[in-house]
Design a protein around this motif. Sequence first.
Motif, short mmCIF file in Angstrom:
data_model
loop_
_atom_site.label_atom_id
_atom_site.label_comp_id
_atom_site.label_asym_id
_atom_site.label_seq_id
_atom_site.Cartn_x
_atom_site.Cartn_y
_atom_site.Cartn_z
N TYR A 180 0.85 -1.19 0.00
CA TYR A 180 0.00 0.00 0.00
C TYR A 180 0.88 1.24 0.00
CZ TYR A 180 -3.94 3.06 1.37
OH TYR A 180 -4.92 4.03 1.42
N MET A 181 0.65 2.11 -0.91
CA MET A 181 1.34 3.41 -0.92
C MET A 181 0.51 4.35 -1.80
SD MET A 181 3.16 6.04 -1.51
CE MET A 181 3.75 6.03 -3.22
N PRO A 182 -0.47 5.02 -1.16
CA PRO A 182 -1.47 5.77 -1.94
C PRO A 182 -1.08 7.20 -2.31
CG PRO A 182 -2.02 5.84 0.39
CD PRO A 182 -0.77 5.00 0.27
N THR A 183 0.11 7.65 -1.91
CA THR A 183 0.50 9.04 -2.21
C THR A 183 0.65 9.26 -3.72
OG1 THR A 183 1.68 9.09 -0.11
CG2 THR A 183 2.22 10.83 -1.70
N LYS A 184 0.13 10.36 -4.22
CA LYS A 184 0.32 10.72 -5.63
C LYS A 184 1.61 11.53 -5.74
CE LYS A 184 -3.44 11.55 -8.02
NZ LYS A 184 -4.66 12.21 -8.54
N VAL A 185 2.55 11.04 -6.53
CA VAL A 185 3.89 11.65 -6.55
C VAL A 185 4.14 12.34 -7.89
CG1 VAL A 185 6.36 11.20 -6.29
CG2 VAL A 185 4.69 9.81 -5.02
N PHE A 186 4.51 13.61 -7.84
CA PHE A 186 4.92 14.34 -9.04
C PHE A 186 6.43 14.49 -8.99
CE2 PHE A 186 0.58 15.57 -8.16
CZ PHE A 186 -0.02 15.42 -9.41
#
Lengths: 374, 374
Positions: B6-12
């Motif tokens: 699980y790793m739900p962060t949205k990364v730019f």
Amino acid sequence: MTNRYYMPTKVFMGDECILENSEVFKALGKKALIVTGAQSAKRNGSEKDVKNALDSVGIQYQVFDKVMSNPTISCVYEGASAARENGADFIIAIGGGSPLDAAKAIALLAAQTIEEGNLFSGNYQDKVLPMAFVPTTAGTGSEVTQYSILTNDKAQTKTSIASDLIFPTIAFLDARYTEYLGVATTINTAIDALSHVVEGMLSVKASLISDALAAAGIQRIMACVPILLQAVRSGRERVFDLQHRQELLQASFMAGIVIAQTGTTAVHAMGYSLTYFQGIDHGRANGLLLGEYLKLVEKVRPDLAAKILNAMNFSQAEQFLELMNKLLGPKEDISRNDLEQYSKMAVQTKNIANCVVKPSEDDIRTMFIQAFRQ
Amino acid sequence: MTNRYYMPTKVFMGDECILENSEVFKALGKKALIVTGAQSAKRNGSEKDVKNALDSVGIQYQVFDKVMSNPTISCVYEGASAARENGADFIIAIGGGSPLDAAKAIALLAAQTIEEGNLFSGNYQDKVLPMAFVPTTAGTGSEVTQYSILTNDKAQTKTSIASDLIFPTIAFLDARYTEYLGVATTINTAIDALSHVVEGMLSVKASLISDALAAAGIQRIMACVPILLQAVRSGRERVFDLQHRQELLQASFMAGIVIAQTGTTAVHAMGYSLTYFQGIDHGRANGLLLGEYLKLVEKVRPDLAAKILNAMNFSQAEQFLELMNKLLGPKEDISRNDLEQYSKMAVQTKNIANCVVKPSEDDIRTMFIQAFRQ
């Protein structure tokens, strides 16, 4: 340019992971619609496990088991009606790529009204039913992507709904459900996953992290090649043990994360016509084309091809092509005229714009013809 | 056993990714609290970019720049008060591990009342302010984890809040902000990231996917070792170009995803005492211990050590230990009595239970003593 990484699905992995984690369904709602195909979920034990898990936490459910291979638009509207009629709070999808992809569209259409003309527009309200996904093949990766790929008769091809809204909330990866797959399905789905990781490395959206996952996925699938070849030779699916099944399911999962970042490329664009017009299985269609595309990449961007071939322990695209030929067996007989038509269609797709090495219509025609040379 | 991913962060990711994606702040709210340290965010341009991005989309903000190194519990309560007083809808964190970790606790405490006695309990309501994270060092990985690690004077160590609630909503990875870091910070943070990937592979929660990301992270950091050594020899941070900075930031990001799945092990458990009692930088503390722990693993589980050493292109843990010694330079002088005390504390931590190779108190004492042998 900004690159993006996003994959918010919570994934549970391991034998009996559905029953061991049945509590997590409670956060999704009180009533579920189980979306699946007619048979396989019943045969491989997945539907029973899901029902037992739901029973254990007091969640009601209905089953919509009408999803066919390469699901149609009318099928997903029918599923959405079923969800609404049953007052489903959430969707559980069980199956290969077809039920999983259909379930995403159903979860979207059950939560909001979208006219068929806008179905592929990407312009939706911020509403969708939560989804729990149980893949029972090791190829689609749909359990961790934001894509729902449907048969689109108007466009005479397969078309994607692509939206962050339709990432599944939860996925359960239990390789035991894939033990019932026959040789052809096992091979075609493994090749689909391989196609995802290779195409991910050939996408303009590839990043360091997607490449890392792609390389790991390639290595994992290639480690299964001896057993895949043994299955082809013997025609027996029981050559695969549970560990092979787990490796392939993990590879397919990683490959799903990759294409969630990168999308797919020319191979998928071309393959869709083979599936739509010739009924060739999706994974097989990709496999028939992947080696030819890799040969083109090797000519234009040898550095990029080398990155992929290194992960395979190959030095030339030709070696990969030979492997695919062994796995795929005799090829379909498709007329030059048909291949011309598919080339015209493929070159216009957005998957071509997504390629680092963008094939021209001539390139595409040549690849098609080479791929089906007897 | 079920494994979880699980790793739900949205990364730019990429140069100018904050300004290019300023629209995404609008989904988080209308008023932000910027949480940071006193200086570095101003010096490296990150705070200015964040403010410009917020101005461009009409979002108001206040700055809370009081986060110190190894943030205290009182600091995060003070930050939460600031968030409430300012009516902040969301938190923006800028900095190294300290501001990032503090910001997670602030986002949690601003959204709900938690008594200090329950702060580390894990039992919270399902409420937290959304968070956007901007790491300005390449080591913590905090931008993609569910951990907030605070100085806990009652327990005389650092203690974690661990909850899926505090995964950041968004992260922006722009390596330009790390170009201002000095040699020591660059090396210590790189070693912190390396420690995360190595410990991830040594955790009982390691999975195929966490191992794949960990191996990729190891390879990426090891590829930077020549330039790290050059920096040590020359004492000049300008030996690093932007590409090195990007590689290290990507490695740190992957390492964050790894420990989000696996947690950390004996190395972190032991290192916390060195930081709490001796003020040794967190990354350096890990680096001082990592080689010793890898030697223990090599004895007990040579197969596991080999997996890690292979990814480093080493054949023996001793080679890794020598590399760490070169990077870390002269060691602190710590009394045998102090190390005895730290051993007693470390053996009781939950990080030890998380180790595949669980060190005894004797093992821990021996590792501490070996690590500080002059």
